[in-house]
Design a protein around this motif. Structure first.
Motif, PDB file in Angstrom:
ATOM      1  N   LEU A 110       1.178  18.525   3.516  1.00 22.41           N
ATOM      2  CA  LEU A 110       1.212  17.101   3.825  1.00 22.41           C
ATOM      3  C   LEU A 110       0.535  16.292   2.728  1.00 22.41           C
ATOM      4  O   LEU A 110      -0.394  16.774   2.072  1.00 22.41           O
ATOM      5  N   GLY A 111       0.977  15.030   2.561  1.00 25.04           N
ATOM      6  CA  GLY A 111       0.337  14.131   1.615  1.00 25.04           C
ATOM      7  C   GLY A 111      -0.527  13.100   2.308  1.00 25.04           C
ATOM      8  O   GLY A 111      -1.496  12.602   1.738  1.00 25.04           O
TER       9      GLY A 111
ATOM     10  N   MET B 274       0.845  -1.189   0.000  1.00 22.34           N
ATOM     11  CA  MET B 274       0.000   0.000   0.000  1.00 22.34           C
ATOM     12  C   MET B 274       0.880   1.239   0.000  1.00 22.34           C
ATOM     13  O   MET B 274       1.790   1.364   0.830  1.00 22.34           O
ATOM     14  N   ASP B 275       0.659   2.135  -0.924  1.00 21.89           N
ATOM     15  CA  ASP B 275       1.463   3.345  -1.056  1.00 21.89           C
ATOM     16  C   ASP B 275       0.767   4.528  -0.398  1.00 21.89           C
ATOM     17  O   ASP B 275      -0.441   4.730  -0.555  1.00 21.89           O
ATOM     18  N   PHE B 276       1.532   5.328   0.333  1.00 19.12           N
ATOM     19  CA  PHE B 276       1.021   6.539   0.963  1.00 19.12           C
ATOM     20  C   PHE B 276       1.845   7.723   0.507  1.00 19.12           C
ATOM     21  O   PHE B 276       3.066   7.635   0.417  1.00 19.12           O
ATOM     22  N   ARG B 277       1.158   8.822   0.256  1.00 19.42           N
ATOM     23  CA  ARG B 277       1.841   9.994  -0.263  1.00 19.42           C
ATOM     24  C   ARG B 277       2.566  10.751   0.849  1.00 19.42           C
ATOM     25  O   ARG B 277       1.952  11.117   1.858  1.00 19.42           O
ATOM     26  N   PRO B 278       3.856  11.004   0.684  1.00 18.12           N
ATOM     27  CA  PRO B 278       4.565  11.846   1.647  1.00 18.12           C
ATOM     28  C   PRO B 278       4.281  13.320   1.357  1.00 18.12           C
ATOM     29  O   PRO B 278       3.812  13.642   0.256  1.00 18.12           O
ATOM     30  N   PRO B 279       4.601  14.183   2.317  1.00 15.57           N
ATOM     31  CA  PRO B 279       5.043  13.933   3.693  1.00 15.57           C
ATOM     32  C   PRO B 279       3.902  13.348   4.545  1.00 15.57           C
ATOM     33  O   PRO B 279       2.732  13.612   4.298  1.00 15.57           O
ATOM     34  N   ILE B 280       4.288  12.562   5.559  1.00 15.41           N
ATOM     35  CA  ILE B 280       3.332  11.820   6.379  1.00 15.41           C
ATOM     36  C   ILE B 280       3.427  12.253   7.844  1.00 15.41           C
ATOM     37  O   ILE B 280       4.499  12.186   8.448  1.00 15.41           O
ATOM     38  N   ASP B 281       2.308  12.672   8.410  1.00 13.81           N
ATOM     39  CA  ASP B 281       2.223  13.042   9.823  1.00 13.81           C
ATOM     40  C   ASP B 281       1.192  12.130  10.473  1.00 13.81           C
ATOM     41  O   ASP B 281       0.011  12.157  10.118  1.00 13.81           O
ATOM     42  N   LEU B 282       1.620  11.329  11.459  1.00 12.81           N
ATOM     43  CA  LEU B 282       0.758  10.276  12.012  1.00 12.81           C
ATOM     44  C   LEU B 282       0.186  10.570  13.395  1.00 12.81           C
ATOM     45  O   LEU B 282      -0.288   9.652  14.072  1.00 12.81           O
ATOM     46  N   HIS B 283       0.177  11.838  13.805  1.00 15.05           N
ATOM     47  CA  HIS B 283      -0.344  12.117  15.152  1.00 15.05           C
ATOM     48  C   HIS B 283      -0.879  13.540  15.193  1.00 15.05           C
ATOM     49  O   HIS B 283      -0.124  14.503  15.296  1.00 15.05           O
ATOM     50  N   THR B 284      -2.211  13.673  15.111  1.00 14.66           N
ATOM     51  CA  THR B 284      -2.855  14.987  15.184  1.00 14.66           C
ATOM     52  C   THR B 284      -4.158  14.875  15.976  1.00 14.66           C
ATOM     53  O   THR B 284      -4.732  13.787  16.098  1.00 14.66           O
ATOM     54  N   HIS B 285      -4.615  16.025  16.468  1.00 16.51           N
ATOM     55  CA  HIS B 285      -5.843  16.060  17.272  1.00 16.51           C
ATOM     56  C   HIS B 285      -6.793  17.131  16.763  1.00 16.51           C
ATOM     57  O   HIS B 285      -6.366  18.222  16.366  1.00 16.51           O
TER      58      HIS B 285
ATOM     59  N   ALA C  47       3.694   1.916   5.536  1.00 21.26           N
ATOM     60  CA  ALA C  47       3.273   0.724   4.794  1.00 21.26           C
ATOM     61  C   ALA C  47       3.357  -0.517   5.680  1.00 21.26           C
ATOM     62  O   ALA C  47       2.490  -1.386   5.630  1.00 21.26           O
ATOM     63  N   ARG C  48       4.398  -0.598   6.514  1.00 20.40           N
ATOM     64  CA  ARG C  48       4.514  -1.728   7.444  1.00 20.40           C
ATOM     65  C   ARG C  48       3.375  -1.727   8.447  1.00 20.40           C
ATOM     66  O   ARG C  48       2.827  -2.779   8.796  1.00 20.40           O
TER      67      ARG C  48
END
Length: 288
Positions: A34-35, A1-12, A271-272
């Protein structure tokens, strides 16, 4: 599975203690370049639908997540959960219990503060979005409005600090129980900002290893509150155990100085995480 960068994984968002609605948050993420962005409100998935719809409109990749409250002794330990089933009975029951406990705790703290400061429960509710989980950040915002402190951060460093005299502990499951609940829901567990007070405050190695054995998949290492000595220790631990390493902003809108995209996650790391989700795959699919 491909995800577009830049990637931010923690927001509220305002569903928990952020200051923007889920849609506003997605627009801010897009404006920041961000992507891919994850919404990880505290103990709630109520913002997913709104955020996902706006992300799709903007061409952002959306990662459904949550920051689950857990507790180890006196320590508050936050567990990021990704790609899980939001209808999982065990996780739904536990997050409802935590949210109820947050409200009761907040009411207790406000009662204590009101004995010494001009502050009411209505002041706190005025800073809480409809349906949001009430918590200490909303009390902090009310204290700012009343002029008792200058900023939310100052409130947490003084009146809302455990040594401030008004503190009330929050009910939460243990980190081991948290990992089990996330895995039961088909999700992937990543320990949030584990070294915010330095290497000496990181969960001890034996307990960290027990979390890995229970299914912990990763560590959020690139985070502004992790100290350098803590990051070095955590990178070595992650390498020894084959854990995913993530980086995130922990963005709260105007509630914190954190900026979207100030720390990022590598696309292969995300992806992992996605490959480790039983909820996405419909079958057991290990990270390694």
């Amino acid at each position: 599975m491909d995800f577009r960068p830049p990637i931010d994984l923690h927001t509220h968002s305002s569903v928990s203690d952020g200051t923007q609605s889920p849609a506003e948050l997605m627009r801010a993420a897009s404006a920041a370049g961000l992507g891919t962005v994850a919404l990880t409100d505290h103990d709630s998935t109520a913002g997913w639908a709104e955020a996902a719809a706006e992300a799709a409109r903007l061409g952002l990749d959306f990662v459904p997540g949550m920051e689950l409250s857990t507790r180890f002794g006196w320590k508050s330990v936050h567990m990021l959960a990704y790609f899980f089933d939001p209808a999982s009975a065990g996780l739904v029951a536990e997050t409802e219990r935590i949210r109820d406990a947050r409200r009761t705790r907040a009411e207790t703290i406000v009662t204590r503060l009101a004995a010494d400061y001009e502050l009411t429960w209505d002041d706190v509710l005025a800073h809480t979005a409809p349906g949001a989980t009430v918590g200490r950040p909303h009390i902090a915002d009310a204290l700012v409005t009343r002029g008792h402190v200058g900023t939310r951060s100052e409130a947490f460093e003084t009146l809302l600090h455990p040594r401030g005299g008004y503190f009330e502990p929050l009910y939460a499951p243990s980190p081991l129980e948290g990992v089990a609940l996330i895995r039961e829901a088909g999700g992937v567990a990543v320990l949030a900002h584990p070294a915010t007070r330095g290497r000496d405050n990181v969960l001890d190695e034996r307990y960290l290893t027990s979390l890995v054995d229970a299914g912990l998949a990763g560590l959020e290492i690139d985070h502004r509150e992790n100290t350098e000595d803590g990051r070095a220790y955590l990178r070595a631990f992650a390498a020894r155990h084959g854990l995913v390493v993530t980086g995130s902003s922990d963005y709260h809108g105007a509630g914190k100085p954190n900026l979207l995209g100030e720390n990022l996650t590598d696309p292969e790391a995300l992806a992992r995480i996605a490959r480790g989700s039983k909820h996405l795959s419909g079958a057991r699919n290990p990270l390694r």
